[in-house]
Design an enzyme around this catalytic site. Structure first.
Site, PDB file in Angstrom:
ATOM      1  N   ASP A  46       0.839  -1.195   0.000  1.00 45.28           N
ATOM      2  CA  ASP A  46       0.000   0.000   0.000  1.00 45.28           C
ATOM      3  C   ASP A  46       0.876   1.248   0.000  1.00 45.28           C
ATOM      4  O   ASP A  46       1.649   1.474   0.931  1.00 45.28           O
ATOM      5  CB  ASP A  46      -0.897   0.012   1.239  1.00 45.28           C
ATOM      6  CG  ASP A  46      -1.759   1.258   1.316  1.00 45.28           C
ATOM      7  OD1 ASP A  46      -2.897   1.214   0.828  1.00 45.28           O
ATOM      8  OD2 ASP A  46      -1.293   2.290   1.859  1.00 45.28           O
ATOM      9  N   TYR A  51       2.813  10.010  -0.547  1.00 44.74           N
ATOM     10  CA  TYR A  51       3.943   9.480   0.220  1.00 44.74           C
ATOM     11  C   TYR A  51       5.277   9.722  -0.493  1.00 44.74           C
ATOM     12  O   TYR A  51       6.339   9.583   0.118  1.00 44.74           O
ATOM     13  CB  TYR A  51       3.797   7.974   0.460  1.00 44.74           C
ATOM     14  CG  TYR A  51       2.557   7.545   1.184  1.00 44.74           C
ATOM     15  CD1 TYR A  51       1.718   8.450   1.835  1.00 44.74           C
ATOM     16  CD2 TYR A  51       2.193   6.192   1.211  1.00 44.74           C
ATOM     17  CE1 TYR A  51       0.576   8.026   2.490  1.00 44.74           C
ATOM     18  CE2 TYR A  51       1.054   5.768   1.873  1.00 44.74           C
ATOM     19  CZ  TYR A  51       0.255   6.688   2.493  1.00 44.74           C
ATOM     20  OH  TYR A  51      -0.882   6.247   3.138  1.00 44.74           O
ATOM     21  N   LYS A  76      -2.930   5.765  -4.039  1.00 44.70           N
ATOM     22  CA  LYS A  76      -4.024   6.703  -3.753  1.00 44.70           C
ATOM     23  C   LYS A  76      -3.834   8.003  -4.521  1.00 44.70           C
ATOM     24  O   LYS A  76      -2.715   8.471  -4.685  1.00 44.70           O
ATOM     25  CB  LYS A  76      -4.078   7.004  -2.247  1.00 44.70           C
ATOM     26  CG  LYS A  76      -4.096   5.776  -1.376  1.00 44.70           C
ATOM     27  CD  LYS A  76      -4.024   6.133   0.106  1.00 44.70           C
ATOM     28  CE  LYS A  76      -3.718   4.904   0.934  1.00 44.70           C
ATOM     29  NZ  LYS A  76      -2.309   4.468   0.793  1.00 44.70           N
ATOM     30  N   HIS A 112      -7.724   9.667  -1.534  1.00 45.87           N
ATOM     31  CA  HIS A 112      -7.005   9.708  -0.260  1.00 45.87           C
ATOM     32  C   HIS A 112      -7.815  10.354   0.873  1.00 45.87           C
ATOM     33  O   HIS A 112      -7.771   9.876   2.008  1.00 45.87           O
ATOM     34  CB  HIS A 112      -5.672  10.438  -0.432  1.00 45.87           C
ATOM     35  CG  HIS A 112      -4.603   9.942   0.470  1.00 45.87           C
ATOM     36  ND1 HIS A 112      -3.279   9.906   0.119  1.00 45.87           N
ATOM     37  CD2 HIS A 112      -4.649   9.448   1.726  1.00 45.87           C
ATOM     38  CE1 HIS A 112      -2.556   9.412   1.111  1.00 45.87           C
ATOM     39  NE2 HIS A 112      -3.374   9.134   2.098  1.00 45.87           N
ATOM     40  N   LEU A 194      -1.291  -0.036  14.479  1.00 50.71           N
ATOM     41  CA  LEU A 194      -0.563  -0.245  15.738  1.00 50.71           C
ATOM     42  C   LEU A 194      -0.434   1.038  16.541  1.00 50.71           C
ATOM     43  O   LEU A 194       0.336   1.104  17.501  1.00 50.71           O
ATOM     44  CB  LEU A 194       0.830  -0.828  15.447  1.00 50.71           C
ATOM     45  CG  LEU A 194       0.830  -2.165  14.701  1.00 50.71           C
ATOM     46  CD1 LEU A 194       2.251  -2.588  14.368  1.00 50.71           C
ATOM     47  CD2 LEU A 194       0.134  -3.247  15.521  1.00 50.71           C
ATOM     48  N   ILE A 233      -2.595  -3.039   7.315  1.00 44.59           N
ATOM     49  CA  ILE A 233      -1.361  -2.758   6.560  1.00 44.59           C
ATOM     50  C   ILE A 233      -0.298  -2.160   7.494  1.00 44.59           C
ATOM     51  O   ILE A 233      -0.010  -0.963   7.430  1.00 44.59           O
ATOM     52  CB  ILE A 233      -1.624  -1.819   5.361  1.00 44.59           C
ATOM     53  CG1 ILE A 233      -2.541  -0.646   5.762  1.00 44.59           C
ATOM     54  CG2 ILE A 233      -2.227  -2.588   4.200  1.00 44.59           C
ATOM     55  CD1 ILE A 233      -2.625   0.447   4.710  1.00 44.59           C
ATOM     56  N   LYS A 235       3.248  -0.996   9.007  1.00 39.19           N
ATOM     57  CA  LYS A 235       4.433  -0.445   8.347  1.00 39.19           C
ATOM     58  C   LYS A 235       5.622  -0.534   9.296  1.00 39.19           C
ATOM     59  O   LYS A 235       5.498  -0.299  10.490  1.00 39.19           O
ATOM     60  CB  LYS A 235       4.176   1.003   7.946  1.00 39.19           C
ATOM     61  CG  LYS A 235       5.429   1.824   7.661  1.00 39.19           C
ATOM     62  CD  LYS A 235       5.566   2.941   8.681  1.00 39.19           C
ATOM     63  CE  LYS A 235       6.938   3.567   8.618  1.00 39.19           C
ATOM     64  NZ  LYS A 235       7.075   4.673   9.602  1.00 39.19           N
ATOM     65  N   SER A 236       6.768  -0.899   8.742  1.00 39.34           N
ATOM     66  CA  SER A 236       8.030  -0.854   9.471  1.00 39.34           C
ATOM     67  C   SER A 236       9.151  -0.832   8.449  1.00 39.34           C
ATOM     68  O   SER A 236       8.975  -1.288   7.320  1.00 39.34           O
ATOM     69  CB  SER A 236       8.182  -2.072  10.393  1.00 39.34           C
ATOM     70  OG  SER A 236       9.433  -2.017  11.069  1.00 39.34           O
ATOM     71  N   VAL A 237      10.290  -0.283   8.852  1.00 40.73           N
ATOM     72  CA  VAL A 237      11.479  -0.381   7.998  1.00 40.73           C
ATOM     73  C   VAL A 237      12.515  -1.299   8.630  1.00 40.73           C
ATOM     74  O   VAL A 237      13.598  -1.479   8.080  1.00 40.73           O
ATOM     75  CB  VAL A 237      12.105   1.015   7.742  1.00 40.73           C
ATOM     76  CG1 VAL A 237      11.136   1.883   6.949  1.00 40.73           C
ATOM     77  CG2 VAL A 237      12.491   1.705   9.046  1.00 40.73           C
ATOM     78  N   ARG A 241      10.984  -6.609  12.439  1.00 37.48           N
ATOM     79  CA  ARG A 241       9.584  -6.265  12.698  1.00 37.48           C
ATOM     80  C   ARG A 241       8.717  -6.529  11.478  1.00 37.48           C
ATOM     81  O   ARG A 241       7.552  -6.893  11.609  1.00 37.48           O
ATOM     82  CB  ARG A 241       9.481  -4.804  13.142  1.00 37.48           C
ATOM     83  CG  ARG A 241      10.030  -4.576  14.542  1.00 37.48           C
ATOM     84  CD  ARG A 241       9.929  -3.142  14.955  1.00 37.48           C
ATOM     85  NE  ARG A 241      10.509  -2.919  16.279  1.00 37.48           N
ATOM     86  CZ  ARG A 241      10.852  -1.743  16.760  1.00 37.48           C
ATOM     87  NH1 ARG A 241      10.685  -0.661  16.015  1.00 37.48           N
ATOM     88  NH2 ARG A 241      11.365  -1.623  17.972  1.00 37.48           N
ATOM     89  N   ASN A 245       5.531  -8.928  11.952  1.00 39.37           N
ATOM     90  CA  ASN A 245       4.165  -8.465  11.710  1.00 39.37           C
ATOM     91  C   ASN A 245       3.357  -9.375  10.787  1.00 39.37           C
ATOM     92  O   ASN A 245       2.129  -9.280  10.759  1.00 39.37           O
ATOM     93  CB  ASN A 245       4.187  -7.052  11.133  1.00 39.37           C
ATOM     94  CG  ASN A 245       4.581  -6.001  12.151  1.00 39.37           C
ATOM     95  OD1 ASN A 245       4.544  -6.242  13.359  1.00 39.37           O
ATOM     96  ND2 ASN A 245       4.969  -4.830  11.674  1.00 39.37           N
TER      97      ASN A 245
END
Length: 280
Positions: A46, A51, A76, A112, A194, A233, A235-237, A241, A245
């Protein structure tokens, strides 16, 4: 083969119930983060024009070696990109997103924000309907729409969005919106699932459930989303993690767990109110 279950949208398109979000991931980091997610088994990604990481996301998709048919890519429309929306403006922005992603079609295209003070989302959705009918987007939907906005869309355009992506987490479970979605066969997709790292995962109730199940607090919250029927959805970098997830299919929350999590509803928003947010 991904272990993530799929849901069927109101037009028959299949969508993974758990995907990977890239909000606030810089474009030069998106390729690595999305690549890690795809390696971990995510098949739904997503992103959004706003972004500014569609290019990095597209590079990861191209480099993955995964067939396009196995992937579910969402982006979006950045609806602050134009003061006045016309059919041609919408089609131009759609084409720009496809170009940045390096794709021939999208699986899901979302508006959006509703921006009700602009009174332009009906025109945008009519153009989206044309895009879906052309086959260049397999499904269309919205993000951050409240039931009143959705009701107007359905009544005045005849378009029933396949998905509404909204802020949703145990402190803001959005019962009214989810009930409206269920009534109209609109899938509920949760952003900030989260709680954006703003204290939710430190809640004692979630910590107790994490110890009970031998899981992390994030896994408990993601499991809650899945069991109440949300598309989610995270998100982490961080590679560990990202993998953690998606590892939420080997346990279940029981009725007492769900009751305890329901008690965390405070009605607290972390993001802006869709009735007033103009994104300018």
């Amino acid at each position: 083969m991904s272990k993530v279950p799929q849901i069927t949208l109101n037009n028959g398109v299949r969508m993974p119930q758990l995907g990977f979000g890239v909000w606030q991931v810089p474009d030069d980091e998106a390729e690595r983060a999305v690549g890690t997610a795809l390696e971990a088994g995510y098949r739904s990604i997503d992103t959004a024009a706003a972004y500014e990481n569609e290019q990095g996301t597209g590079k990861a998709v191209a480099a993955s070696g995964i067939s396009r048919e196995e992937l579910f890519i969402t982006t979006k429309l950045w609806n602050s990109a134009s003061e006045t929306w016309t059919r041609d403006n919408v089609l131009r922005e759609f084409d720009a997103s496809l170009t940045r992603l390096g794709l021939d079609y999208l699986d899901l295209y979302l508006v959006h924000w509703p921006r009700p003070m602009r009174d332009d989302y009906l025109a945008i959705l009519r153009a989206f309907d044309e895009i879906e009918k052309s086959g260049r987007a397999k499904a269309i939907g919205v993000s951050n729409f409240k039931p009143a906005h959705l009701r107007r869309v359905v009544d005045e355009t005849g378009v029933v969005p396949a998905v509404n992506q909204i802020e949703l987490h145990p402190n803001l479970p959005q019962a009214e919106a989810r009930a409206f979605h269920a009534e109209h066969d609109i899938a509920t997709e949760a952003w900030s699932p989260l709680g954006q790292g703003k204290g939710l995962l430190e809640d004692p109730t979630i910590g107790e459930l994490a110890r009970k199940h031998g899981r992390t607090p994030a896994q408990i919250v993601l499991r809650w989303h899945l069991q109440i029927g949300n598309v989610v959805i995270p998100k982490s970098v961080t590679p560990s993690r990202i993998r953690e997830n998606i590892d939420v299919f080997g346990f279940e929350l029981d009725a007492d767990d769900l009751t305890a999590l329901a008690a965390l509803d405070t009605g607290t928003r972390l993001g802006p109110d869709p009735d007033t947010f103009d994104w300018n």
